[in-house]
Write an enzyme that holds these catalytic residues in place. Structure first.
Site, mmCIF file in Angstrom:
data_model
loop_
_atom_site.group_PDB
_atom_site.id
_atom_site.type_symbol
_atom_site.label_atom_id
_atom_site.label_comp_id
_atom_site.label_asym_id
_atom_site.label_seq_id
_atom_site.Cartn_x
_atom_site.Cartn_y
_atom_site.Cartn_z
ATOM 1 N N HIS A 18 0.850 -1.191 0.000
ATOM 2 C CA HIS A 18 0.000 0.000 0.000
ATOM 3 C C HIS A 18 0.888 1.243 0.000
ATOM 4 O O HIS A 18 1.447 1.622 1.026
ATOM 5 C CB HIS A 18 -0.904 -0.010 1.235
ATOM 6 C CG HIS A 18 -2.062 0.939 1.162
ATOM 7 N ND1 HIS A 18 -2.122 1.983 0.259
ATOM 8 C CD2 HIS A 18 -3.215 1.004 1.880
ATOM 9 C CE1 HIS A 18 -3.260 2.644 0.432
ATOM 10 N NE2 HIS A 18 -3.930 2.066 1.407
ATOM 11 N N HIS B 191 -2.712 7.031 -0.718
ATOM 12 C CA HIS B 191 -3.718 7.596 0.189
ATOM 13 C C HIS B 191 -3.150 8.282 1.432
ATOM 14 O O HIS B 191 -3.826 8.431 2.438
ATOM 15 C CB HIS B 191 -4.724 6.517 0.618
ATOM 16 C CG HIS B 191 -5.415 5.860 -0.523
ATOM 17 N ND1 HIS B 191 -6.137 4.708 -0.399
ATOM 18 C CD2 HIS B 191 -5.475 6.192 -1.847
ATOM 19 C CE1 HIS B 191 -6.623 4.341 -1.568
ATOM 20 N NE2 HIS B 191 -6.226 5.232 -2.473
ATOM 21 N N TYR C 10 -0.628 7.322 3.430
ATOM 22 C CA TYR C 10 -0.029 6.490 4.457
ATOM 23 C C TYR C 10 1.506 6.498 4.299
ATOM 24 O O TYR C 10 2.049 7.299 3.544
ATOM 25 C CB TYR C 10 -0.619 5.084 4.400
ATOM 26 C CG TYR C 10 -2.105 5.063 4.693
ATOM 27 C CD1 TYR C 10 -2.585 5.386 5.958
ATOM 28 C CD2 TYR C 10 -3.037 4.759 3.699
ATOM 29 C CE1 TYR C 10 -3.950 5.394 6.235
ATOM 30 C CE2 TYR C 10 -4.402 4.761 3.962
ATOM 31 C CZ TYR C 10 -4.848 5.080 5.232
ATOM 32 O OH TYR C 10 -6.196 5.096 5.501
#
Length: 367
Positions: A168, A171, A173
């Site tokens: 990931h 977004h 993070y």
């Protein structure tokens, strides 16, 4: 328009998918003590039985202090959590599906409900957004340990029998906080004025994961322009900048770029190819040659931000999706909220049955 393109097979390395539909990772935060249980295995099994080609799990965090920002987020480390995830993979495979965990570190972001981890949160520069300090700036040792933790989690995913793994990097993070100049003000080798310089952390994580899983295990990297801290943020304002950002990540070992945008039909650079031009995933594929996944409000008439306020969405036609996939703009399409409300959505598309919308009340249950 025909749904045939959605239900054509896709193969990359050892990943063989029956169709082009991907279940998007969606945080559910329903794993007590970070341990996925039988309810998680059944939740993902139902989506596989419902016709999804590839399931990407909710974000599941690496072995770092304060790697999650809500208490119900599952771990991808420790014997108990990994045993739970092995049962999830087994259930999905029994239903004929394919699955990969999304490996995650939430960085300095704030979760819902005001929960705080026991350890200080970490990020590139001790910032959660521009001029918004939170937590501590990572040392070089922290960075090295975090890269190693990503690699260990990916190796465990392969060992447990998963079909792929996704990092990931979107977004707002941790990985994305290195990309974004608003949260990366470092003056060492992991910072810099250009997106290429700020991509070093992500490239090292991808390279370490590739070394850990070997050459033939498919590796997905999720990226986004927007951040939860700033929906209008853009890391790349031109194709040239996008190449500087993404090409080194593909060179490092990413096989598939999962290109997140709020509405998949919106063009990335309309000033170049018009209002019906390539979306984010389309440009990423064109510039890097990598396979791409597109995502963003598929099959629904409203984007996901309304869901946080309890707002549902009605069903939307798939004509624009068919058009873009028929011209091979991207390879796979990730579907999110509608699969929370209806595990059988993909089969309904295939059979030409009426399609559901999304009921925000469904977020309260894992079913």
């Amino acid at each position: 328009m025909s749904d045939d393109v959605l239900f054509s097979p896709f193969t990359l390395k050892g990943l063989e998918l029956a169709n082009r539909i991907v279940m998007a990772p969606m945080t559910r935060a329903m794993a007590p003590e970070g341990i996925p249980g039988p309810q998680h295995a059944e939740y993902y099994r139902r989506r596989a039985a419902g016709g999804v080609g590839l399931i990407l799990t909710e974000g599941t965090v690496i072995d770092r202090p304060a790697s999650r920002n809500m208490p119900g987020i599952p771990f991808f480390h420790g014997d108990a959590a990994l045993a739970g995830w092995a049962e999830v993979a087994k259930a999905v495979h029994a239903a004929g599906g394919r699955i990969g965990p999304q490996i995650w570190h939430t960085g300095s972001t704030r979760g819902q409900g005001g929960w705080e981890p026991e350890a200080p949160v970490e990020s590139p520069s001790g910032l959660v957004a521009p001029d918004d300090p939170r937590g501590t700036a990572m040392s070089l040792e922290d960075i090295a340990d975090t890269v190693a933790a990503f690699a260990k989690a990916a190796a465990d995913a392969k060992r447990l029998g998963f079909d792929t793994v996704e990092l990931h990097g979107a977004h707002g993070y941790l990985i994305d906080q290195f990309f974004w100049p608003g949260t990366n003000t470092r003056t060492d080798a992991f910072g810099g004025a250009t997106i290429a310089e700020r991509s070093r952390f992500a490239a090292e994580a991808v390279r370490a994961v590739r070394a850990a899983v070997g050459a033939d295990f498919p590796l997905i990297l999720r990226v986004s322009q927007w951040k939860q801290q700033d929906y209008a943020a853009r890391l790349a304002t031109s194709p040239e900048q996008m190449s500087e950002w993404l090409a080194p990540l593909v060179d490092a070992g990413a096989d598939i770029l999962h290109c997140s945008q709020r509405r998949f039909w919106e063009p990335e650079f309309p000033e170049i190819d018009g209002t019906e031009g390539l979306n984010f995933a389309g440009w990423a594929k064109k510039l890097t040659g990598a396979a791409t996944i597109s995502v963003g409000s598929v099959g629904l008439d409203g984007d996901f931000f309304g869901a946080f306020g309890g707002k549902g969405s009605g069903a939307a036609v798939l004509d624009n999706l068919h058009l873009r996939m028929e011209r091979e703009e991207f390879d796979l399409i990730a579907v999110g909220r509608v699969l929370i409300s209806d595990a059988g959505w993909a089969n309904k598309v295939r059979k030409g049955e009426p399609l559901p919308g999304f009921d925000a009340a469904d977020l309260a249950k894992l079913a």
